[in-house]
Motif scaffolding. Sequence first.
Motif, PDB file in Angstrom:
ATOM      1  N   ASP A  53      12.649  13.621  -6.396  1.00 26.28           N
ATOM      2  CA  ASP A  53      12.111  13.109  -7.653  1.00 26.28           C
ATOM      3  C   ASP A  53      10.587  13.132  -7.561  1.00 26.28           C
ATOM      4  OD1 ASP A  53      11.306  11.737  -9.897  1.00 26.28           O
ATOM      5  OD2 ASP A  53      12.640  10.025  -9.594  1.00 26.28           O
ATOM      6  N   ARG A  54       9.968  14.098  -8.234  1.00 25.47           N
ATOM      7  CA  ARG A  54       8.524  14.282  -8.124  1.00 25.47           C
ATOM      8  C   ARG A  54       7.734  13.103  -8.690  1.00 25.47           C
ATOM      9  NH1 ARG A  54       6.444  19.745  -7.709  1.00 25.47           N
ATOM     10  NH2 ARG A  54       8.064  21.107  -6.862  1.00 25.47           N
ATOM     11  N   ARG A  55       8.374  12.292  -9.502  1.00 30.99           N
ATOM     12  CA  ARG A  55       7.672  11.116 -10.024  1.00 30.99           C
ATOM     13  C   ARG A  55       7.334  10.130  -8.917  1.00 30.99           C
ATOM     14  NH1 ARG A  55      12.086   9.495 -14.398  1.00 30.99           N
ATOM     15  NH2 ARG A  55      13.314   9.959 -12.510  1.00 30.99           N
ATOM     16  N   LEU A  56       8.034  10.247  -7.773  1.00 32.83           N
ATOM     17  CA  LEU A  56       7.780   9.356  -6.648  1.00 32.83           C
ATOM     18  C   LEU A  56       6.673   9.875  -5.729  1.00 32.83           C
ATOM     19  CD1 LEU A  56      11.478   8.476  -5.680  1.00 32.83           C
ATOM     20  CD2 LEU A  56       9.886   7.125  -7.065  1.00 32.83           C
ATOM     21  N   TRP A  57       6.229  11.086  -5.948  1.00 33.50           N
ATOM     22  CA  TRP A  57       5.174  11.642  -5.104  1.00 33.50           C
ATOM     23  C   TRP A  57       3.855  10.930  -5.386  1.00 33.50           C
ATOM     24  CZ3 TRP A  57       5.879  17.720  -5.229  1.00 33.50           C
ATOM     25  CH2 TRP A  57       7.115  18.036  -4.651  1.00 33.50           C
ATOM     26  N   ASP A  58       3.025  10.822  -4.370  1.00 37.90           N
ATOM     27  CA  ASP A  58       1.723  10.160  -4.466  1.00 37.90           C
ATOM     28  C   ASP A  58       0.691  11.191  -4.920  1.00 37.90           C
ATOM     29  OD1 ASP A  58      -0.796   8.985  -3.975  1.00 37.90           O
ATOM     30  OD2 ASP A  58       0.032   7.699  -2.414  1.00 37.90           O
ATOM     31  N   THR A  59       0.390  11.196  -6.200  1.00 35.14           N
ATOM     32  CA  THR A  59      -0.515  12.222  -6.752  1.00 35.14           C
ATOM     33  C   THR A  59      -1.936  12.077  -6.215  1.00 35.14           C
ATOM     34  OG1 THR A  59      -0.873  10.831  -8.706  1.00 35.14           O
ATOM     35  CG2 THR A  59       0.834  12.524  -8.859  1.00 35.14           C
ATOM     36  N   ALA A  60      -2.358  10.855  -5.914  1.00 40.87           N
ATOM     37  CA  ALA A  60      -3.712  10.660  -5.370  1.00 40.87           C
ATOM     38  C   ALA A  60      -3.826  11.323  -3.999  1.00 40.87           C
ATOM     39  CB  ALA A  60      -4.038   9.172  -5.278  1.00 40.87           C
ATOM     40  N   GLN A  61      -2.790  11.179  -3.178  1.00 37.36           N
ATOM     41  CA  GLN A  61      -2.804  11.830  -1.868  1.00 37.36           C
ATOM     42  C   GLN A  61      -2.783  13.343  -2.011  1.00 37.36           C
ATOM     43  OE1 GLN A  61       0.442  10.143   0.503  1.00 37.36           O
ATOM     44  NE2 GLN A  61      -1.074   9.136   1.786  1.00 37.36           N
ATOM     45  N   ILE A  62      -2.016  13.833  -2.975  1.00 35.75           N
ATOM     46  CA  ILE A  62      -1.949  15.279  -3.195  1.00 35.75           C
ATOM     47  C   ILE A  62      -3.323  15.812  -3.584  1.00 35.75           C
ATOM     48  CG2 ILE A  62      -1.006  17.092  -4.685  1.00 35.75           C
ATOM     49  CD1 ILE A  62       1.602  15.451  -4.772  1.00 35.75           C
TER      50      ILE A  62
END
Length: 387
Positions: free
Chosen positions: A247-256
């Motif tokens: 579930d990509r909504r759980l990915w940390d976009t700031a870290q990415i």
Amino acid sequence: MLEEVFRDQWARVVAALVSFLGDVDLAEEAAQEAFVIAAERWARDGPPANPGAWLVVTGRNRAIDRLRRDRTRTEKTRLLDHPIPAEITMDGTTTIPDERLELFFMCCHPALATEAQVALTLRALGGLSTPEIARAFLVNDETMKRRLSRARNKIRVAAIPFAIPHDHLLPGRLRAVLAVLYLIFNQGYGDGRADLAAEAIRLGRTLLDLMPDEPEAVALLALMLLHDSRRAARVRDGEIVLLHEQDRRLWDTAQIEEGRALLDRAIRFGAPGVYAVQAAIAALQTEERIDWPAVAALYGRLRELTGSAIVELNRAVAIAEVEGPRAALAIVDALHLDDYRYFHSTRAELLRRLHDTAAARAAYRRALDLTTTEAERRFLNRRLTDL
């Protein structure tokens, strides 16, 4: 309680004791004794207000007692009769900005082979057991025990000093330090040890402050951040979730975003090394539509840089997305990684996609025999049930 303190304080306690004793082997033994004593006393009397400081002082005292009993080491005993030096304070802190990172550089002495440097540092500072280190190097426990023993013997025989190296010597030890950090991160990431992964990232940031123009130090931090950004999505209901099912909504976009920015910075410094190439692969895998031909090409470049069979296994996964499972299986079957659990789980997945149910079952069972985490075990058992 004690297990949590071990995870949080092991590296700090060992580093503080090495700073005082000047001997990694003795410091590790003293730290182990301190934790054994803590298990008994804390269960009876309750934990102290500052567990880290208690462990440092207890370990120091046990080391002094041992040295005083050892008549062959009277010279060192006399040195230890002096008060605790300023670097080790009673609150468990040090005046060194990060004593653990400095101890990484101490352990990575050029007189030792790179594998010995890495294994020794993982044991002393990573808090990893010998079997855990053996798995990281894809060797059996006895082989790793012998490697660690040889490294320690060489330190004693050659009288290798454990002192903080001068600034001009740091780049020569960087390769081993980066390898240690990445192995600690992988151990934490793969086995669900968030504390180890977070510690590796924290030390990676400290290293970058120390050596801001080293491209591979920049790239390694980028790589760890990009992988760690997916942590929350990797396990669902106690079971590992494959990349394409997360579930990509759980990915940390700031870290990415930070990881990508660091990757760009590393590439601007010069020709990409092994960590930059891996970070580039990880960055591609965060895209909405993964460019699998590009991923396969990058794994090909990484194989040229490393000669690693594990890299070739990962390239096969990308080839499966580009050319299909049969082409990938041909690559996998040419590898010799029988003791590597991901070799068998990858092979099982390819066989499943080729509808070779019997062979897939056998490969999943072999992977199940080798796996060390409950989340992976649940995933493999579900695959077997589905078949």
